[in-house]
Design an enzyme around this catalytic site. Structure first.
Site, PDB file in Angstrom:
ATOM      1  N   LYS A   1       0.871  -1.180   0.000  1.00 49.87           N
ATOM      2  CA  LYS A   1       0.000   0.000   0.000  1.00 49.87           C
ATOM      3  C   LYS A   1       0.901   1.221   0.000  1.00 49.87           C
ATOM      4  CE  LYS A   1      -1.768   2.986   2.086  1.00 49.87           C
ATOM      5  NZ  LYS A   1      -1.736   4.486   1.840  1.00 49.87           N
TER       6      LYS A   1
ATOM      7  N   GLY B   1       6.855   5.394   8.222  1.00 47.60           N
ATOM      8  CA  GLY B   1       6.009   6.573   8.273  1.00 47.60           C
ATOM      9  C   GLY B   1       6.091   7.214   9.647  1.00 47.60           C
ATOM     10  N   SER B   2       5.046   7.917  10.022  1.00 51.46           N
ATOM     11  CA  SER B   2       5.074   8.656  11.278  1.00 51.46           C
ATOM     12  C   SER B   2       4.953   7.725  12.483  1.00 51.46           C
ATOM     13  CB  SER B   2       3.925   9.670  11.315  1.00 51.46           C
ATOM     14  OG  SER B   2       2.680   9.013  11.486  1.00 51.46           O
TER      15      SER B   2
ATOM     16  N   GLY C   1       2.567   4.434  13.158  1.00 50.79           N
ATOM     17  CA  GLY C   1       3.222   3.196  13.574  1.00 50.79           C
ATOM     18  C   GLY C   1       2.573   2.601  14.810  1.00 50.79           C
TER      19      GLY C   1
ATOM     20  N   GLU D   1       9.273   1.466  11.150  1.00 49.62           N
ATOM     21  CA  GLU D   1      10.389   2.418  11.055  1.00 49.62           C
ATOM     22  C   GLU D   1       9.727   3.778  10.983  1.00 49.62           C
ATOM     23  OE1 GLU D   1      12.532   5.231  10.010  1.00 49.62           O
ATOM     24  OE2 GLU D   1      12.414   4.360   8.002  1.00 49.62           O
TER      25      GLU D   1
ATOM     26  N   CYS E   1      13.188  11.042   7.050  1.00 53.52           N
ATOM     27  CA  CYS E   1      12.971  10.700   8.460  1.00 53.52           C
ATOM     28  C   CYS E   1      14.242  10.877   9.280  1.00 53.52           C
ATOM     29  CB  CYS E   1      12.427   9.278   8.587  1.00 53.52           C
ATOM     30  SG  CYS E   1      13.444   8.018   7.813  1.00 53.52           S
TER      31      CYS E   1
ATOM     32  N   GLU F   1       9.104  16.565  14.907  1.00 51.22           N
ATOM     33  CA  GLU F   1       9.506  16.244  13.535  1.00 51.22           C
ATOM     34  C   GLU F   1       8.727  17.134  12.566  1.00 51.22           C
ATOM     35  OE1 GLU F   1      10.517  12.330  10.902  1.00 51.22           O
ATOM     36  OE2 GLU F   1       8.610  12.322  11.969  1.00 51.22           O
TER      37      GLU F   1
END
Length: 498
Positions: free
Chosen positions: A191, A244-245, A249, A267, A302, A400
């Site tokens: 996805k 992703g964020s 996660g 991750e 990231c 972030e």
């Protein structure tokens, strides 16, 4: 790659055709619902193409196709050397379509096409080649037992692997997950981020051309709250790898507990520190690399070195060096080889970055950038931005931002800067600049992150694992260690007459 001009890239972009349907069981298909959404070029605001908006029903079909293929053994029980041959062909096909793959990512999410064609697309081919070459060199084990007992420990594929990937490196992140998972013999349901699905869909087409059997590699574009959630909750997905964020996660970890206890390999976020000590003799190189570490890919990385700690005795000098480099790194059309920075992925992300900048103007000293700009009157572009005299607890230094925003903080001692660097919910990466070997080793040992880059930034290769500590997640991509995520250890114990 040829030495393309701006007009060359524009011409090639105009000649592209786009795959917008889902790829399930070896075929391009519309979403079951018939829904679609527009893929927008963030540099121009123009619609590139329409893309299938997959939902739970489409995920069900893709997972079922992956399970059928896995149970048939057309890929899972194929000899490793034969899987290798197919994946090597896929690597060659990516190289044969290098400019096309680079353009898809550039148009879809705004990255510089020159970066995509020299870093992202060749890297994707290299990763497929590396895992292809590795897979027939991974040995099983024989455990030490007594006479009359033979204990075999085999590494076996898990089954159906879900992969949910971000928009900042669309092709590379799809490859980081798929190359290792496919090499190990799994079926994959990918996805991609809704902002950037086009290179993943083309990758699926190339995989089929290379000989990956129907059902083994499926791509379901769609939104995270529907297609991504359906993949996370699916009872027949054995493993889900996510980049992703941190917030998302955590949601996937919850989905695992609410469904079948599938393995989740997250991750997630980062706020990587860059420590500049006064005993670093080559401050110009340090500044060059620091600028790369925060402005590359518009800061949408990231592991971007977004908070910089500079020893007080050299701080003012280093700030001036960074201002000069920000001035020389202005955004432009992503298809123009002269541009130094591309577009932010979409309007939502652009506004989020600008909110951080506007709040930062109230609490810190803005010394470079800080404005949203346009190119030819259009697009999602933000100047490279630097804040000096940032308080350690300022959101500029804590959160972030995922954009081209650098926070600079002075320090006076090694203990102080290590404490500040580690005082974060994240632990993905860090950089250390010093010509003192003992300090380099000592500080690296003390930094609680997944990768420490000494006298460089964001060091990365397929030979070394990539991932973090704390709320940066515990998944590891790249290296042979990534195969641990996509395989299980199976013991077969045989008693025989000694």
């Amino acid at each position: 790659m040829q030495n393309y001009t701006y007009q060359d890239w524009k011409s090639r972009a105009e000649q592209l055709s786009f795959r917008g349907q889902a790829f399930i069981d070896g075929k391009f298909v519309n979403a079951v619902s018939g829904k679609s959404y527009d893929s927008i070029n963030p540099a121009t605001g123009e619609v590139i193409t329409t893309v299938a908006e997959c939902d739970a029903e489409d995920v069900d079909l893709a997972v079922a196709a992956g399970r059928r293929a896995f149970e048939k053994g057309v890929w899972s029980r194929m000899a490793p050397g034969d899987r290798k041959a197919v994946l090597l062909k896929l690597a060659d096909l990516i190289r044969a379509h290098l400019e096309e793959m680079a353009l898809l990512d550039s148009l879809d999410m705004g990255k510089l096409v020159t970066d995509a064609v020299t870093v992202d697309a060749p890297g994707s081919a290299h990763f497929f080649q590396w895992y292809a070459e590795a897979i027939d060199k991974i040995y099983d084990e024989v455990a030490p037992t007594g006479p009359g007992d033979l204990a075999l420990v085999k590494r076996v594929p898990l089954g159906v692997v879900g992969a949910v990937t971000p928009w900042n490196f669309p092709l590379d992140m799809a490859t980081w997950k798929a190359a290792a998972a496919l090499a190990a013999g799994n079926s994959v349901v990918l996805k991609p981020a809704e902002q950037s699905p086009l290179s993943a869909l083309r990758l699926a087409e190339l995989a089929a051309e290379a000989g990956v059997p129907d059902g083994v590699f499926n791509v379901v574009p769609g939104f995270g709250g529907t297609a991504g959630k359906a993949l996370g909750l699916h009872m027949d997905v054995d493993c889900l790898a996510f980049t992703g964020s941190t917030a998302i996660g955590k949601m996937f970890m919850q989905y695992s507990g609410q469904s079948n206890l599938k393995q989740i390999w997250p991750e997630t976020g980062g706020k990587s520190p860059n420590l500049i000590f006064a005993d670093c003799e080559d401050l110009d190189t340090a500044a060059d690399m620091a600028a790369f570490g925060i402005f590359f890919n518009q800061g949408e990385v990231c592991s971007a070195n977004s908070r910089m700690y500079v020893e007080r005795s050299i701080k003012d000098e280093f700030v001036e060096k960074m201002i000069a480099r920000a001035s020389a790194t202005q955004p432009g059309d992503p298809l123009d080889p002269a541009s130094k920075m591309g577009a932010i992925v979409d309007e939502k992300q652009t506004r989020g970055i600008m909110r951080f900048i506007e709040e930062g103007k109230k609490t810190a000293n803005l010394v470079a950038g800080g404005e949203r700009v346009t190119v030819d009157g259009k697009g999602c572009f933000i100047q490279p931005t630097i804040f000096d005299d940032v308080a350690h607890n300022d959101p500029l230094a804590r959160d972030e931002i995922f954009g081209p925003v650098l926070s600079m903080i002075a320090f006076d001692s090694e203990d102080e800067v290590v404490a500040m660097a580690n005082d974060s919910i994240y632990g993905l990466a860090a950089s250390v600049w010093t010509d003192n070997l003992s300090r380099a080793c000592r500080v690296s040992d003390r930094l609680n992150v997944g990768t420490v880059s000494v006298n460089t930034v964001d060091a990365l290769s397929v030979q070394t694992p990539f991932g973090g500590m704390k709320q940066s997640g515990f998944g590891r991509d790249l290296s042979l260690h990534a195969l641990d995520k996509y395989t299980a250890l199976k013991t077969t114990w045989i008693k025989y007459k000694a």
